[in-house]
Scaffold this active site. Sequence first.
Site, PDB file in Angstrom:
ATOM      1  N   TRP A   3      -5.122   3.976   0.182  1.00 36.68           N
ATOM      2  CA  TRP A   3      -6.066   2.956  -0.283  1.00 36.68           C
ATOM      3  C   TRP A   3      -5.621   2.328  -1.607  1.00 36.68           C
ATOM      4  CZ3 TRP A   3      -9.617   7.611   0.386  1.00 36.68           C
ATOM      5  CH2 TRP A   3      -9.760   7.900   1.748  1.00 36.68           C
ATOM      6  N   HIS A   4      -4.296   2.101  -1.706  1.00 41.71           N
ATOM      7  CA  HIS A   4      -3.738   1.481  -2.907  1.00 41.71           C
ATOM      8  C   HIS A   4      -3.291   0.050  -2.619  1.00 41.71           C
ATOM      9  CE1 HIS A   4      -2.689   5.714  -4.645  1.00 41.71           C
ATOM     10  NE2 HIS A   4      -3.971   5.440  -4.672  1.00 41.71           N
ATOM     11  N   HIS A   5      -4.121  -0.704  -1.971  1.00 41.16           N
ATOM     12  CA  HIS A   5      -3.754  -2.058  -1.585  1.00 41.16           C
ATOM     13  C   HIS A   5      -3.644  -2.957  -2.809  1.00 41.16           C
ATOM     14  CE1 HIS A   5      -5.405  -0.073   1.936  1.00 41.16           C
ATOM     15  NE2 HIS A   5      -4.639  -0.881   2.646  1.00 41.16           N
ATOM     16  N   ASP A  13       0.853  -1.185   0.000  1.00 37.05           N
ATOM     17  CA  ASP A  13       0.000   0.000   0.000  1.00 37.05           C
ATOM     18  C   ASP A  13       0.889   1.236   0.000  1.00 37.05           C
ATOM     19  OD1 ASP A  13      -2.220   1.684   0.180  1.00 37.05           O
ATOM     20  OD2 ASP A  13      -2.419   1.463   2.348  1.00 37.05           O
ATOM     21  N   HIS A  14       0.328   2.336  -0.453  1.00 34.38           N
ATOM     22  CA  HIS A  14       0.997   3.633  -0.345  1.00 34.38           C
ATOM     23  C   HIS A  14       0.468   4.356   0.884  1.00 34.38           C
ATOM     24  CE1 HIS A  14       1.549   3.505  -4.970  1.00 34.38           C
ATOM     25  NE2 HIS A  14       2.654   3.124  -4.375  1.00 34.38           N
TER      26      HIS A  14
END
Length: 637
Positions: A568-570, A366-367
């Site tokens: 929310w870049h999972h 994630d980021h």
Amino acid sequence: MNLRLVFICIAALSIFSTPANSQSIIDNIIQILKNLILLTTGGLKFISDALKLTANELHDITPSNKQEYDFIIVGAGSAGATIANRLTEIEEARVLLIEAGSKENLIMDIPLTAIYLELDKNKQWGYLTEPSNQYCLGIDNKQCKIPFGKGMGGTSSVNYMMVTRGNKKNYDTWAELTGDNSWSWDEMLKYFKKLEKYNVPLANTKREAHGYDGPVRVTNAAYQSPLVHAFVESGREFGFPTVVDYNSGQQTGFAYLQTNQINGERMSVNRAYLHPIKTRKNLFVSMNSHVNKVLINPETKTAYGVEFTKRNRKIEVIASKEVIVCAGAIGSPKILMLSGIGPAEHLQSFNISVLKSAPVGENLMDHIAYGGLSFLTNETESIVVPELIKPSNPALSDYLTKRSGPFTTPTAIEGLGYLNVDDSSLDNEEPNAEIIFVNIHFGSELLMHKVFGFKESFFKKFFGNTIFRHAYALFPVLIQPKSRGKVYLRSADPKDNPKIHANYFSDPEDIRVGIKIIKAAIEITKSKALQRYESRMNDAIVPGCENHVLDSDSYWECAFRTFTLTIWHHCGTCKMGAENDPSAVVNTKLQVQGIKNLRVADSSIMPMIPTAHLNIPTIAVAEKAADLIKSYWGFIN
């Protein structure tokens, strides 16, 4: 209180907040009356546009038990909607698209207010990370909020509309890790071009890197504030390229945001890929349908259908060709594990029969960003919500009547900067830092911090002196994290959200780099361009960090661990790899290893996280997946 009285009260507040001379009051009254007329006209137009959008929504059907289709797609998000469009190009193929949520609406598609969609429990899954003492310390119960989209369009219907592909090295690394050159930048570029209808005036565009006939319109917002011009100019002062086309494969530099919009409205994958094919007779959509598991023959290890629950009724549907799981990096591993594919001991602990032992749920990436950088200014160019919605302010009427003005900016995100804080040479095309410029801040109104779950006491203590003051925010993003997390089942009940162990900062390199990104962001604000606005950082002390020396590495480490924001870049939880890769769940054709007629096609297959916001890369993965599926079944050569 009726609507007329509300308008009178607002108008009175607006009038008497202006300088107390008769001419200014008269001018203000005239402006308010004009705006109220425009608001009424615009409101009627908005209702008309909303009805048109609703008319374009696909119809919901409920399959009968054991009904058969050629392909069954789980999830109508960025990947699922794309694949549904491409597979229904095959006229003889019957495609069922199953979605847990409901229809999109025009309120969701106003760019500026996108952030508030995260507060709608009906439009997002409400995922939370497990409590930790290492990150999200300033968040309620020390649990980061992960509001993945739920409904037609998935997260693309609630996200911030940021169009970023990543860079050439990202995808060349995918090719190296998997041993399959078809995942390299040069090969993936055709899918990035295929998906987009590019029209970006504020970039030094490399035309050969873009597509002009695709379903997703890519453009700049219709409004840019003077502050974002100063931000981009700041990059130039520090020697970086500016107005860069960061989606050409080369990213380093500063730029205006590219966004997926049409006529000042969000362009979700629902609008881009599904609305245009509403009349196709071979596409069937079942909404409000919660998938419980994939049906797999335990003897042949062949997927043959899906079980889902709709209106408290369990339904089984059959796939004569294959099942494609597109439920995202949290939902897809959960569904696989419930179906008997995953870590053997973990599944056995819930009495789930193990059909295939695999590292499902591992490799979670994630980021994350630091959420505490806001900078006060001496001008009124930033967004302060109470001022924006005054009847004397034309912003809302401009949006309703002309789709122009600040309401067209995605949650006020206007600019991006990409750099490598360990090697700032301009030929370094592997950025490890992203700096997001936002023309709003947590003190601009009283709801935004709730989206991220900030503890109320922390919010008041840290942001209290900035409430309703003009300021902008910079979000320093750790764009190439080394830490890895895990997704596990909470129980065997399909309705239970899984356990998410994010493990942010588990690799000490992430803290080291994160601190350097924060300091780089602060340095940018010292530019002449931003100092014209007397830009100055909110100097409150981050709660819990009082014992650290201000501006020391230990202070910024404490601050980052406190105001940790997931972007929310999972991804990565159903990792793609070579057939002999023990860490892989799917092969390079996205087929689940060891199970026939089952694929995963979404962000969960990414072996390494790209330097990008993941909506566009996920659509590109889906475009490629559709070609792989068509080729496998003999529909294309």
